[in-house]
Design an enzyme around this catalytic site. Structure first.
Site, short mmCIF file in Angstrom:
data_model
loop_
_atom_site.label_atom_id
_atom_site.label_comp_id
_atom_site.label_asym_id
_atom_site.label_seq_id
_atom_site.Cartn_x
_atom_site.Cartn_y
_atom_site.Cartn_z
N LYS A 29 -32.44 92.54 99.70
CA LYS A 29 -31.15 93.60 99.25
C LYS A 29 -32.02 94.24 98.12
O LYS A 29 -32.24 95.11 97.53
CB LYS A 29 -29.64 93.57 99.15
CG LYS A 29 -28.61 93.16 98.21
CD LYS A 29 -27.64 92.73 98.29
CE LYS A 29 -26.51 92.06 97.24
NZ LYS A 29 -27.07 92.43 96.24
N THR A 30 -31.66 92.98 97.05
CA THR A 30 -32.07 93.59 95.97
C THR A 30 -33.57 93.99 95.47
O THR A 30 -33.95 95.30 94.95
CB THR A 30 -32.39 92.28 94.07
OG1 THR A 30 -31.01 91.87 94.34
CG2 THR A 30 -32.40 93.00 93.35
N ASP A 215 -24.47 98.63 94.19
CA ASP A 215 -25.04 98.01 94.73
C ASP A 215 -22.97 96.27 94.97
O ASP A 215 -22.65 97.60 93.75
CB ASP A 215 -25.77 96.44 93.32
CG ASP A 215 -26.30 95.27 94.30
OD1 ASP A 215 -25.91 94.97 95.89
OD2 ASP A 215 -26.95 94.58 93.62
N GLU A 216 -23.47 96.03 95.48
CA GLU A 216 -22.71 95.63 95.96
C GLU A 216 -21.29 96.09 96.09
O GLU A 216 -20.48 96.11 96.00
CB GLU A 216 -22.21 94.10 95.06
CG GLU A 216 -23.04 92.84 94.25
CD GLU A 216 -22.96 92.30 95.32
OE1 GLU A 216 -22.95 92.54 96.15
OE2 GLU A 216 -24.12 90.96 95.15
N GLN A 246 -18.87 89.86 102.88
CA GLN A 246 -18.92 89.36 101.21
C GLN A 246 -17.46 89.55 100.95
O GLN A 246 -18.04 89.05 99.39
CB GLN A 246 -20.65 88.81 100.70
CG GLN A 246 -21.26 88.41 101.73
CD GLN A 246 -22.55 87.83 100.65
OE1 GLN A 246 -22.91 87.03 99.99
NE2 GLN A 246 -23.63 88.77 101.21
N ARG A 605 -24.44 79.71 101.31
CA ARG A 605 -25.77 79.44 100.09
C ARG A 605 -26.39 78.58 99.89
O ARG A 605 -27.72 78.39 99.18
CB ARG A 605 -24.83 79.13 98.77
CG ARG A 605 -23.38 79.67 98.33
CD ARG A 605 -24.05 81.26 97.73
NE ARG A 605 -23.66 82.21 98.97
CZ ARG A 605 -24.62 83.28 98.80
NH1 ARG A 605 -25.23 84.23 98.17
NH2 ARG A 605 -24.05 84.18 100.06
#
Length: 671
Positions: A29-30, A215-216, A246, A605
């Site tokens: 996504k970044t 973002d987020e 998340q 992770r």
């Protein structure tokens, strides 16, 4: 653009109208956000100064801006805003302070400042009950996040406790205005309310921001959601990127339902799903997908990967937490010996609560394994930095009583508790700050002798420094002030060794270097010194949980919350027990969904291997209790788990092979 997959490409080129990018863990996504900014500037001709991107940490904002500059060139990105929500709010307040009725040299109160103020406001019953005081602070924060004013809070109070809290909130809001101060929540609430109420300013900002990226997005609270909506207007030229699976910060006011709300507020919302994962092996993703399917979803998605399926996921059952730590550390050492190209930084130990770290830390030390625990002491949390920052705060805002109280007698200058109490009583009666009270003739009725003289000398010293700093050469003035108060000598008197004193002195020089750099870079601002101080205060608040740079070859220990956004080759998810994960409080409140999302974050992770550990007994508050395996282990496909308790006994040949491997490991360690 050629490096993007079809879904990422679709998210990048869609720039007309509102867009939600539902980005699964490890889906790049970044890369989409940064490349989209470059695409808007280079391909669509939108000036960088008209693009705003917001996220939640300084680290994420820095990395994003660096990537954009690298791809587009630093000249093309002049004026581009990539910041945290709170940094954006700070800059907004600076620009609109006149409309807000705030003086330009306002102070930002941190957590401790706010707690001190709440105590000063007469909430004395909470002084001996820290839990009640924290509950009050959380309630005020919650009201602000929901854009509820003190007056409204009084009207909607559900019970006697909430009514008391609301009345304290009213006093708190009045005091903050009198101190010309804002708290962390105000940095979002104040701009949002102004945009909502002032159509002229709202139109100005909507014209300025041609495109907004967030973002987020699943971590936004009510006020942040409203802020985004007001900045975008009804046309909604924005891209928000988030993952409802998340969302793990409801305790901080985050509302994952904001993703769902978008579709109602913007009927023409387009949704693009990023489901290809570039991080984890297939078996890990399968476990994550099946687990999170137990939560209800507005938007369905399934992570998939082109990577290998990978090793079976281990479940290790231990007698107690000491054996748990020993087995994890032994396996890390064993893998390190067996696969010589592995680094310690390839391993992470993730846990639900900070209290679980101590036994792992002890075991790692005993085995001489380098490690790093997240949440180490922040630069700004150091005593000497807090002292000098208090001097700087008081220089730019004489109404900052918390800064005044911290440094009035640091270094010692005959201003003891009795003197401060008398000064505070007079200041309260006059309804002025302690600094202002110290300059008034009427104080002499309450305070005489050495105490009065010391207070007057102190405010004169700080006042002269503040005046001189405004006239120019602020850095020279600060150095002169630090010399005048004898802070260097004070460090040597209060430090354990001369070396410790010099280390602390060097920290102060680093702080002043930051102030000087900001002042130089913003010399055309109305008051660059004041802006530098408020920027540093915000940086402190945002950076407290961000780790300082250190040796990277270390085993990483961190909470599941702190692990979000990170990735490791080999992950140990420890304490997989009922009442630990899921946490006891979440079970009691019937809030299992967020605990499941937290477990999902932990699982995703892992890149190559994932090991779960649990104990049969665990020491809690000095009592040894029996533990039950976490329900989440039962929600992962049985075929993908290797439970040591369910495993068949080893054959003689397998035992001999294992013994040979262990002997080889020991020889390697000794060599």
């Amino acid at each position: 653009m050629h490096k993007l997959n079809p879904r990422q490409h679709e998210a990048l080129i869609n720039i007309s109208g509102p867009l939600l990018v539902l980005a699964g863990a490890g889906s790049g996504k970044t890369s989409v956000i940064t490349r989209k900014m470059v695409y808007l500037i280079k391909e669509k001709g939108i000036a960088a100064r008209n693009i705003v991107a917001m996220t939640f940490t300084n680290k994420a904002a820095r990395e994003m801006k660096q990537r954009v500059s690298k791809l587009a060139g630093s000249n093309a990105t002049q004026g581009l805003t990539v910041s945290t929500f709170h940094n954006f709010g700070l800059n907004f307040i600076r620009r609109e302070y006149k409309a807000l009725g705030i003086k330009p040299n306002f102070t930002i109160f941190d957590d401790q400042d706010c707690l001190a103020l709440l105590k000063d406001l007469g909430f004395r019953e909470a002084e001996s009950d820290k839990e009640l005081l924290r509950k009050l602070q959380d309630q005020i924060s919650s009201w602000k996040n929901d854009l509820i004013s003190a007056d409204q809070a009084i009207n909607i109070a559900k019970d006697q406790e909430q009514l008391i809290f609301a009345k304290v909130y009213e006093k708190y809001a009045r005091s903050m205005k009198a101190y010309n101060a804002v708290d962390f929540d105000d940095l979002i609430m104040i701009p949002t309310l102004l945009l909502r109420e002032n159509s002229k300013i709202r139109e100005k900002w909507q014209n300025k921001i041609k495109y907004l990226l967030v973002d987020e997005y699943q971590d936004t609270n009510t006020s942040q959601y409203e802020l985004v909506k007001l900045l975008c207007g009804s046309f909604g030229n924005f891209t928000v990127v988030g993952d409802d699976d998340q969302s793990i910060y409801s305790w901080r006011g985050a509302r994952p339902e904001n993703l769902e709300l978008l579709a109602k507020d913007f009927p023409n919302l387009k949704v693009v799903k990023l489901e290809q994962n570039y991080r984890s092996y297939g078996r890990i993703l399968k476990a994550a997908n099946v687990l999170i399917d137990n939560n209800p979803h507005v938007f369905e998605k399934k992570l998939w990967s082109e990577k290998p399926y990978g090793d079976i996921l281990k479940v290790v059952t231990c007698a107690d937490e000491e054996e748990e730590a020993q087995r994890v550390v032994t396996e890390i050492l064993s893998r390190k010996v067996k696969y010589r190209d592995l680094q310690y930084s390839d391993f992470a130990i993730l846990y639900r609560g900070n209290h679980q770290a101590r036994i792992f830390e002890k075991t790692l030390i005993a085995n001489k394994v380098p490690y790093k625990i997240s949440g180490s002491t922040s630069f700004f949390a150091r005593t000497e930095i807090k002292d000098i920052m208090a001097y700087l705060r008081l220089m730019v805002n004489h109404d900052d009583d918390n800064a005044f109280l911290r440094i009035a007698n640091t270094p010692k200058r005959s201003i003891g508790p009795t003197t401060l109490e008398k000064l505070g009583t007079y200041a309260s009666k006059r309804q002025v700050s302690m600094f202002q009270a110290a300059t008034e003739i009427g104080l002499e009725q309450y305070l005489q002798g050495a105490g009065l003289d010391a207070v007057k000398r102190f405010v004169k010293t700080v006042g002269m420094a503040a005046d001189n700093a405004q006239r120019g050469d602020a850095i020279g003035v600060i150095h002169e002030l630090i010399s005048k108060i004898g802070y260097h000598s004070y460090l040597h008197e209060s430090s354990s060794t001369p070396k410790a004193a010099e280390f602390r002195w060097n920290n102060i020089q680093e702080l002043l270097g930051w102030v000087e750099k900001y002042v130089d870079e913003n010399e055309h601002d109305e008051n660059p010194f004041s802006a530098a101080v408020t920027n540093l205060m915000l940086r402190d608040m945002l950076d407290r949980e961000e780790e300082e740079e250190s040796d990277n070859n270390q085993v990483q220990l961190m909470t599941l919350h702190a692990s979000k956004g990170l990735e490791f080759n080999h992950v140990y998810l420890v304490g997989m027990e009922e009442e630990l994960l899921p946490h006891k409080s979440s079970i009691e409140m019937d809030d299992i969904e967020e605990e499941r999302r937290l477990t999902y974050v932990g699982i995703t992770r892992a890149q190559k291997t994932l090991t779960f550990t649990l104990c049969k007994k665990r020491n809690r508050f000095g009592e040894l209790i029996n533990c039950e395996p976490s329900r989440f282990l039962d929600e992962i496909p049985e075929d993908d788990l290797d439970w040591d308790l369910k495993r068949k006994p080893l054959t003689e040949e397998e035992q001999e092979e294992l013994a040979g491997d262990n002997l080889a490991m020991l020889k390697s360690l000794f060599s």
